[in-house]
Design a protein around this motif. Structure first.
Motif: not given
Length: 364
Positions: A146-155, A218-228
């Motif tokens: 893919p040319a562009v990847v958008i990682y939106d943690v909210d999704l 701590t779920l929001p931080a965990a979601r962000s770390k998992a996507l990273y």
């Protein structure tokens, strides 16, 4: 230091909470005016949200993306894109939708913007797996990326805990095989270890959050770390050759229509146990980033899957015992690199253990 070649991924990455709101800007940056939005039937709501965000620059929604990227569905999507005059595709969802976006892009040359909502990591790879007549084939081409990847943690906040666990372990599998790939290098090994470390620490929190107030905090931080972590593991998959684990998952999943992430989750510790004697340095690296491993990478994977509470048996997803030998035979077709010689009888036993749901052990 060892000699090596490292090829960086050319994708543009936009990462962060609410990042999907930047889709109109990314379309404008690429000079595109007519986007076809792709999704599965379960994610039409998200596809329609993006359609509203793009306004007249969205020409339609195709919501038939399916597991293992069947070629007949791709053919319908290509025809629809051509009918609408689309100049790009936007995929939103997990590996099924990402795969469809890749398949359309490589066939038509249309630019692909990918918005992943799981931790599969396939959005960062120039690899496409497709299924036709019950057989899954894989190809690698820089144009597939893919040319562009958008990682939106909210999704990812509504991604069920069980699906989070299996898609995350699917991503870990990419990094694990990159540690001992024939074309690995120090940069990829750093990415692989960091990706596994991030996912192995975040996934147990995500799984525990529905019933554990401490984890929920701590779920929001965990979601962000998992996507990273998924991003990094996907980079590993896109930069190196894969081995026995991925071959077996494509054989078992594609031939018997088993769910992709769940198959990767079940097979991974068994494939690692099989290859462990041939790659001690990689096993030491893996054990280092897996909590509870006590220096044993296979034990670390078993501990992680136990903590996540995932299903461990392929038979629970519909694979029959008599298909074990068939799968082993298919796995011996089309030779591929593996750090340890692939023996059909041993592979059959590996698959049998995965079919039965036994813990992985290093005696093959």
């Amino acid at each position: 230091m060892e000699s090596f070649v490292y090829t960086a991924s050319p994708s543009r990455v936009v990462f962060g909470p609410g990042a999907s709101s930047k889709l109109p800007d990314e379309l404008a940056r690429e000079g595109r005016q007519a986007a076809l939005i792709l999704s599965t039937s379960f994610q039409v709501g998200e596809a329609e949200r993006l359609r509203g965000l793009l306004g007249p620059k969205a020409v339609g929604v195709f919501s038939e993306a399916a597991m293992h990227t069947p070629t007949d569905i791709t053919d319908r999507a290509v025809a629809y894109a051509q009918q609408l005059g689309a100049d790009c595709v936007v995929s939103v969802g997990g590996g099924s939708t990402t795969g469809l976006g890749k398949a359309i892009s490589i066939r038509t040359g249309l630019l692909h913007i990918c918005i992943p909502t799981t931790y599969a990591g396939s959005e960062m790879t120039p690899i496409l797996g497709e299924t036709s007549a019950g057989r899954k084939t894989t190809r690698r081409d820089p144009r597939i990326l893919p040319a562009v990847v958008i990682y939106d943690v909210d999704l990812t906040t509504t991604l069920p805990a069980g699906m989070s666990a299996t898609s995350g372990v699917n991503a870990i599998a990419h990094a694990v095989e990159a540690l001992y790939a024939p074309d690995t290098n120090p940069i990829i090994r750093l990415l692989a270890k960091e990706g596994v470390r991030a996912l192995a620490s975040a996934l147990p929190i995500i799984v525990a959050a529905p019933t554990d107030p401490t984890a929920a905090a701590t779920l929001p931080a965990a979601r962000s770390k998992a996507l990273y972590g998924a991003w990094l593991c996907g980079l590993c998959l896109g930069s190196t050759a894969m081995s026995l684990h991925h071959k077996l998952c494509h054989v078992v999943g594609g031939s018997f229509n088993l769910p992709h992430a769940e198959t990767h989750t079940i097979v991974l510790p068994h494939a690692v146990a099989y290859n462990a004697p041939a790659v001690p340095a990689a096993m030491a690296d893996l054990a280092e980033v897996l909590p509870g491993s006590e220096g044993d990478a296979v034990k670390g994977l078993n501990v992680l899957l136990e903590r996540l509470g995932v299903e461990r048996a392929l038979k629970k997803y519909g694979m029959e015992e008599e298909q074990v030998a068939e799968a082993a035979g298919i796995a011996m077709e089309n030779k591929y690199w593996n750090p340890r010689e692939v023996d059909q009888e041993k592979v059959r036993e590996l698959i049998r253990r995965a079919w039965a749901g036994e813990p992985a052990r290093g005696d093959l």
